[in-house]
Design a protein around this motif. Structure first.
Motif, mmCIF file in Angstrom:
data_model
loop_
_atom_site.group_PDB
_atom_site.id
_atom_site.type_symbol
_atom_site.label_atom_id
_atom_site.label_comp_id
_atom_site.label_asym_id
_atom_site.label_seq_id
_atom_site.Cartn_x
_atom_site.Cartn_y
_atom_site.Cartn_z
ATOM 1 N N PHE A 14 1.854 1.542 -9.664
ATOM 2 C CA PHE A 14 0.933 0.390 -9.747
ATOM 3 C C PHE A 14 1.585 -0.717 -10.578
ATOM 4 O O PHE A 14 1.588 -1.889 -10.183
ATOM 5 C CB PHE A 14 -0.391 0.838 -10.377
ATOM 6 C CG PHE A 14 -1.463 -0.225 -10.383
ATOM 7 C CD1 PHE A 14 -2.205 -0.486 -9.239
ATOM 8 C CD2 PHE A 14 -1.734 -0.954 -11.533
ATOM 9 C CE1 PHE A 14 -3.206 -1.459 -9.231
ATOM 10 C CE2 PHE A 14 -2.725 -1.934 -11.532
ATOM 11 C CZ PHE A 14 -3.459 -2.183 -10.387
ATOM 12 N N THR A 70 0.868 -1.175 0.000
ATOM 13 C CA THR A 70 0.000 0.000 0.000
ATOM 14 C C THR A 70 0.906 1.225 0.000
ATOM 15 O O THR A 70 1.872 1.266 0.758
ATOM 16 C CB THR A 70 -0.848 0.038 1.294
ATOM 17 O OG1 THR A 70 -1.526 -1.198 1.441
ATOM 18 C CG2 THR A 70 -1.839 1.181 1.257
ATOM 19 N N HIS A 118 -0.603 -2.153 -4.883
ATOM 20 C CA HIS A 118 -1.987 -2.381 -5.309
ATOM 21 C C HIS A 118 -3.036 -1.673 -4.472
ATOM 22 O O HIS A 118 -4.214 -1.737 -4.766
ATOM 23 C CB HIS A 118 -2.285 -3.876 -5.475
ATOM 24 C CG HIS A 118 -2.580 -4.609 -4.203
ATOM 25 N ND1 HIS A 118 -1.627 -4.903 -3.266
ATOM 26 C CD2 HIS A 118 -3.745 -5.102 -3.720
ATOM 27 C CE1 HIS A 118 -2.188 -5.557 -2.261
ATOM 28 N NE2 HIS A 118 -3.469 -5.684 -2.509
ATOM 29 N N ARG A 119 -2.578 -0.990 -3.404
ATOM 30 C CA ARG A 119 -3.537 -0.173 -2.646
ATOM 31 C C ARG A 119 -2.916 1.212 -2.441
ATOM 32 O O ARG A 119 -1.690 1.349 -2.375
ATOM 33 C CB ARG A 119 -3.804 -0.742 -1.257
ATOM 34 C CG ARG A 119 -4.217 -2.171 -1.203
ATOM 35 C CD ARG A 119 -4.599 -2.511 0.244
ATOM 36 N NE ARG A 119 -4.630 -3.936 0.444
ATOM 37 C CZ ARG A 119 -3.676 -4.623 1.066
ATOM 38 N NH1 ARG A 119 -2.602 -4.014 1.553
ATOM 39 N NH2 ARG A 119 -3.787 -5.922 1.195
ATOM 40 N N TYR A 120 -3.783 2.212 -2.284
ATOM 41 C CA TYR A 120 -3.278 3.569 -2.067
ATOM 42 C C TYR A 120 -4.175 4.288 -1.063
ATOM 43 O O TYR A 120 -5.402 4.217 -1.168
ATOM 44 C CB TYR A 120 -3.261 4.339 -3.392
ATOM 45 C CG TYR A 120 -2.278 5.499 -3.400
ATOM 46 C CD1 TYR A 120 -1.039 5.390 -4.035
ATOM 47 C CD2 TYR A 120 -2.586 6.704 -2.775
ATOM 48 C CE1 TYR A 120 -0.127 6.445 -4.044
ATOM 49 C CE2 TYR A 120 -1.676 7.768 -2.780
ATOM 50 C CZ TYR A 120 -0.454 7.626 -3.415
ATOM 51 O OH TYR A 120 0.448 8.679 -3.419
ATOM 52 N N TYR A 171 -6.096 0.840 -8.393
ATOM 53 C CA TYR A 171 -5.807 0.602 -6.977
ATOM 54 C C TYR A 171 -7.075 0.322 -6.179
ATOM 55 O O TYR A 171 -8.161 0.804 -6.533
ATOM 56 C CB TYR A 171 -5.203 1.865 -6.343
ATOM 57 C CG TYR A 171 -3.782 2.198 -6.731
ATOM 58 C CD1 TYR A 171 -2.710 1.661 -6.027
ATOM 59 C CD2 TYR A 171 -3.517 3.108 -7.753
ATOM 60 C CE1 TYR A 171 -1.405 2.013 -6.351
ATOM 61 C CE2 TYR A 171 -2.219 3.454 -8.091
ATOM 62 C CZ TYR A 171 -1.168 2.909 -7.377
ATOM 63 O OH TYR A 171 0.118 3.253 -7.688
ATOM 64 N N TYR A 173 1.067 7.505 -10.560
ATOM 65 C CA TYR A 173 0.247 6.453 -9.943
ATOM 66 C C TYR A 173 0.357 5.163 -10.745
ATOM 67 O O TYR A 173 0.434 4.081 -10.197
ATOM 68 C CB TYR A 173 -1.222 6.882 -9.874
ATOM 69 C CG TYR A 173 -1.546 7.929 -8.818
ATOM 70 C CD1 TYR A 173 -0.871 7.960 -7.593
ATOM 71 C CD2 TYR A 173 -2.549 8.883 -9.027
ATOM 72 C CE1 TYR A 173 -1.183 8.910 -6.621
ATOM 73 C CE2 TYR A 173 -2.872 9.825 -8.058
ATOM 74 C CZ TYR A 173 -2.187 9.838 -6.859
ATOM 75 O OH TYR A 173 -2.502 10.761 -5.904
ATOM 76 N N LEU A 222 -6.783 7.391 -8.885
ATOM 77 C CA LEU A 222 -6.293 6.161 -8.256
ATOM 78 C C LEU A 222 -7.208 4.993 -8.570
ATOM 79 O O LEU A 222 -6.763 3.893 -8.870
ATOM 80 C CB LEU A 222 -6.192 6.358 -6.736
ATOM 81 C CG LEU A 222 -5.020 7.230 -6.295
ATOM 82 C CD1 LEU A 222 -5.218 7.723 -4.861
ATOM 83 C CD2 LEU A 222 -3.705 6.460 -6.401
#
Ligand code: 5AD
Ligand code: SF4
Ligand code: FES
Length: 365
Positions: free
Chosen positions: A151, A136, A156-158, A197, A147, A192
């Motif tokens: 990625f 993250t 894979h998370r933000y 994400y 971004y 995002l």
């Protein structure tokens, strides 16, 4: 006629006024809320708590948010950036201890070398963990290209907190310039999601000028955005920031804490399958703050993995916990605390929000 708390809790959907009533509940009534949210949590996300090992990568920041201790204008802060080896070591620790995921957080910068470094770090962490560690990022507003590059490197998370969802109120906590533009921040949240994400946002609770009506709007903002993850916690004043001048007008710390707990509980009822973090700021006020948040609805916790020597320079607010501890201290401490709160730890799992998975499926349909 005003509804009772029990009547509201029995509804399928909360209108703004319902949320305001819940946020204003007295001690007895708030326990009804907490009992209900605990039941909903148990039913939809279960007992499992997932770890996100937190690495506070750098406190260099180009912005000047009025609440934050590491704002560019605070010349008292000793600035640092963790070395690549130290980050990889922290990542290895997370991997070996089956943390499942990392969160890499830093002040906001967008220079080319920073963007490249993060991309390369993300790839190296993915490699050292055979792709197993989930990553993250929490590095503020960036371009779509940035971004995308992060990625593509494996994040894979933000997390990008909107901080307050009301654009007028936003102006009270940030300089009125291009660098601190509410609408640009909102656009970033959309970007995002577009890039792919799982997106997290959040707000601070108990800021000066903020009312329970504003907080109700914040919860409705999360619902309308159909967000996957939320991290929110009490505002805690920091001496070397502009907002410190309002310190005597704030709710007491205990009031801010219970308001935050109510926010977590109400959100769990409104958005049953998202990930909600038990934030460090809650522990800064109440030594059992994160455990209490887990009981009423949170399912994510972020054990600090930042090397001890940097911890006291990443002071966003006062009384931040775990400054003298290292990764191992926090691991053991948290394990005991989570078990005490009746949770069990999802070792070795990513613990993605089921909300995200459902949303993705619906998009394909
Ligand atoms: N009190 C509580 N939270 C704060 N943050 C920054 N400053 C403070 C403060 N004084 C939070 C912001 C930011 C996150 C990294 O830390 O919400 O998004
Ligand atoms: Fe920088 Fe984030 Fe602090 Fe704002 S809240 S000054 S962007 S680190
Ligand atoms: Fe860091 Fe308890 S979590 S010492």
């Amino acid at each position: 006629m005003t509804k009772t708390i029990s009547e509201i809790l029995d509804q399928d959907h909360f209108e703004k006024q319902d949320i305001v009533t819940l946020l204003s509940a007295n001690e007895q009534d708030r326990n009804l809320l907490f009992e209900r949210s605990a039941m909903i949590k148990e039913k939809y996300v279960g007992k499992r708590v997932f770890y996100r090992g937190l690495i506070e990568f750098s406190n260099l920041c180009a912005k000047n948010c009025y609440y934050c201790g590491i704002r560019a204008g605070n010349k008292q802060t000793n600035r640092y950036e963790i070395t690549e080896d130290e980050i990889l070591e922290a990542a290895r620790y997370a991997y070996e201890n089956k943390y499942g995921s990392l969160v890499i957080q830093s002040g906001e910068r967008s220079d080319k070398s920073f963007v490249k470094r993060i991309a390369s770090l993300v790839s190296r962490i993915k490699k050292l963990s055979n792709g197993d560690l989930g990553i993250t990022l929490s590095m503020g507003e960036q371009t779509e290209e940035t971004y995308k590059s992060w990625f593509d490197s494996g994040a894979h998370r933000y997390l990008l907190r909107i901080e307050v969802s009301n654009p007028e109120l936003y102006l009270k906590y940030h300089p009125n310039d291009k660098k601190h533009d509410y609408f640009a921040r909102l656009e970033s949240l959309h970007l995002l999601r577009k890039v792919g994400y799982q997106v997290g946002t959040g707000v601070m609770i108990g800021l000066p000028f903020q009312t329970v009506h504003d907080l109700a709007d914040d919860l409705i903002f999360f619902r309308n955005f159909d967000i996957d993850m939320v991290g929110m916690g009490p505002f805690i004043e920091h001496e070397n920031t502009p907002l410190y001048q309002y310190k005597d007008e704030l709710l007491s710390k205990s009031e801010r804490f219970y308001l935050s707990l109510k926010m977590v509980a109400i959100l769990r009822i409104m958005m049953k399958d998202i990930n909600i973090a038990a934030t460090t700021a809650m522990q800064a006020i109440d030594p059992l703050g994160r455990e209490k948040a887990i009981k009423v609805g949170a399912n994510i916790i972020m054990p600090n993995l930042t090397p001890s020597k940097y911890r006291e320079d990443y002071l966003l607010y006062e009384d931040k916990p775990c400054l003298d501890e290292d990764a191992n201290d926090c691991k053991q401490c948290l394990e005991a605390r989570i078990h005490m709160a009746g949770g069990d730890i999802g070792y070795g799992e990513w613990g993605d929000s089921t909300h995200f998975k459902k949303r993705k499926k619906d998009e394909i349909k």
